[in-house]
Write a protein that holds these residues in place. Structure first.
Motif, PDB file in Angstrom:
ATOM      1  N   GLN A 113       0.780  -1.272   0.023  1.00  0.00           N
ATOM      2  CA  GLN A 113       0.000  -0.066   0.220  1.00  0.00           C
ATOM      3  C   GLN A 113       0.752   1.461  -0.036  1.00  0.00           C
ATOM      4  O   GLN A 113       1.690   1.427   0.903  1.00  0.00           O
ATOM      5  CB  GLN A 113      -0.958   0.098   1.081  1.00  0.00           C
ATOM      6  N   ALA A 114       0.635   1.855  -0.934  1.00  0.00           N
ATOM      7  CA  ALA A 114       1.647   3.151  -1.078  1.00  0.00           C
ATOM      8  C   ALA A 114       1.150   4.194  -0.081  1.00  0.00           C
ATOM      9  O   ALA A 114      -0.052   4.402   0.267  1.00  0.00           O
ATOM     10  CB  ALA A 114       1.262   3.799  -2.573  1.00  0.00           C
ATOM     11  N   LEU A 115       2.227   4.899   0.258  1.00  0.00           N
ATOM     12  CA  LEU A 115       1.822   6.089   1.554  1.00  0.00           C
ATOM     13  C   LEU A 115       3.099   6.928   1.468  1.00  0.00           C
ATOM     14  O   LEU A 115       4.238   6.670   1.004  1.00  0.00           O
ATOM     15  CB  LEU A 115       2.183   5.256   2.783  1.00  0.00           C
ATOM     16  N   THR A 116       2.664   8.240   1.373  1.00  0.00           N
ATOM     17  CA  THR A 116       3.801   9.288   1.690  1.00  0.00           C
ATOM     18  C   THR A 116       3.414  10.038   2.753  1.00  0.00           C
ATOM     19  O   THR A 116       2.345  10.623   2.689  1.00  0.00           O
ATOM     20  CB  THR A 116       4.285   9.945   0.250  1.00  0.00           C
ATOM     21  N   GLU A 117       4.081  10.282   3.791  1.00  0.00           N
ATOM     22  CA  GLU A 117       3.727  11.241   4.998  1.00  0.00           C
ATOM     23  C   GLU A 117       4.863  11.995   5.575  1.00  0.00           C
ATOM     24  O   GLU A 117       5.888  11.556   5.125  1.00  0.00           O
ATOM     25  CB  GLU A 117       2.914  10.361   6.107  1.00  0.00           C
ATOM     26  N   TYR A 118       4.394  13.011   6.249  1.00  0.00           N
ATOM     27  CA  TYR A 118       5.601  13.666   7.158  1.00  0.00           C
ATOM     28  C   TYR A 118       5.020  13.641   8.456  1.00  0.00           C
ATOM     29  O   TYR A 118       4.024  14.101   8.822  1.00  0.00           O
ATOM     30  CB  TYR A 118       5.736  15.338   6.438  1.00  0.00           C
ATOM     31  N   ASP A 119       5.948  13.372   9.444  1.00  0.00           N
ATOM     32  CA  ASP A 119       5.695  13.150  10.861  1.00  0.00           C
ATOM     33  C   ASP A 119       6.884  13.793  11.669  1.00  0.00           C
ATOM     34  O   ASP A 119       7.820  13.000  11.935  1.00  0.00           O
ATOM     35  CB  ASP A 119       5.272  11.704  11.075  1.00  0.00           C
ATOM     36  N   ASN A 120       6.606  14.918  12.260  1.00  0.00           N
ATOM     37  CA  ASN A 120       7.431  15.742  12.921  1.00  0.00           C
ATOM     38  C   ASN A 120       8.773  15.387  12.684  1.00  0.00           C
ATOM     39  O   ASN A 120       9.713  14.882  13.311  1.00  0.00           O
ATOM     40  CB  ASN A 120       7.010  15.065  14.356  1.00  0.00           C
ATOM     41  N   GLY A 121       9.299  16.002  11.469  1.00  0.00           N
ATOM     42  CA  GLY A 121      10.578  15.835  11.028  1.00  0.00           C
ATOM     43  C   GLY A 121      11.045  14.747  10.310  1.00  0.00           C
ATOM     44  O   GLY A 121      12.155  14.507  10.075  1.00  0.00           O
ATOM     45  N   LEU A 122      10.182  13.777  10.217  1.00  0.00           N
ATOM     46  CA  LEU A 122      10.437  12.576   9.632  1.00  0.00           C
ATOM     47  C   LEU A 122       9.572  12.190   8.075  1.00  0.00           C
ATOM     48  O   LEU A 122       8.298  12.175   8.377  1.00  0.00           O
ATOM     49  CB  LEU A 122      10.396  11.080  10.455  1.00  0.00           C
ATOM     50  N   TYR A 123      10.220  12.138   7.026  1.00  0.00           N
ATOM     51  CA  TYR A 123       9.292  11.861   5.789  1.00  0.00           C
ATOM     52  C   TYR A 123       9.276  10.265   5.827  1.00  0.00           C
ATOM     53  O   TYR A 123      10.453   9.517   5.962  1.00  0.00           O
ATOM     54  CB  TYR A 123      10.357  12.423   4.430  1.00  0.00           C
TER      55      TYR A 123
END
Length: 163
Positions: A113-123
């Protein structure tokens, strides 16, 4: 710098070659496992590109490492297939591992499952599975202005569960 990120090709050498050809500006190709054999074959066809690989749970007998780390354009990338971090049940373990290593970018596969996120300084990126008609891959651009991540459908269509 452009990075092509692929995973879970499951013997689909043709789709892997197509992704590399379509992202001709990519200097680095990172294969996140479950496709070690075809990755080796495609790597031989594109000697000008840096290929990085880890083994997946279906890469039986592979001597590839389970995880990898590299610094490109000053950004630390942690990459893994993800099965050893139970990514099908959540991202906490793999995110903790990436943060412990001081990563700016976390790459993993396994879930298809494709995913791209940004979480508190982490891509975070999971390029999805490149295998088959609904195959997807990831593209990361690292520039002086920052980091941009994208998921691309190899065949330009179809429904994808991106979040």
């Amino acid at each position: 710098m452009r990075i092509l990120v692929v995973s879970d090709t499951h013997r689909d050498q043709y789709s892997l070659e197509q992704a590399v050809l379509r992202q001709s500006k990519a200097e680095v190709v990172i294969h996140l496992g479950d496709g070690a054999d075809e990755a080796d074959l495609v790597k031989a066809k594109f000697p000008e590109k840096m290929f990085l690989q880890v083994r997946g749970n279906c890469d039986w007998g592979s001597t590839l490492p389970a995880d990898g780390e590299i610094v490109l354009e000053g950004k630390r990338i942690f990459y893994t297939h993800g099965y050893s971090y139970n990514v099908k049940y959540g991202l906490y373990q793999v995110c903790c591992a990436a943060r412990e290593k001081g990563a700016d970018i976390l790459l993993f596969g396994h879930t298809h499952q494709a995913l791209t996120e940004y979480d508190n300084g982490l891509y975070l990126m999971n390029p999805g599975s490149l295998h088959g008609a609904l195959g997807t891959y990831g593209v990361i651009d690292i520039t002086k202005a920052g980091i941009v991540t994208n998921i691309v459908a190899l065949n330009g269509g179809g429904q994808h569960n991106w979040r």
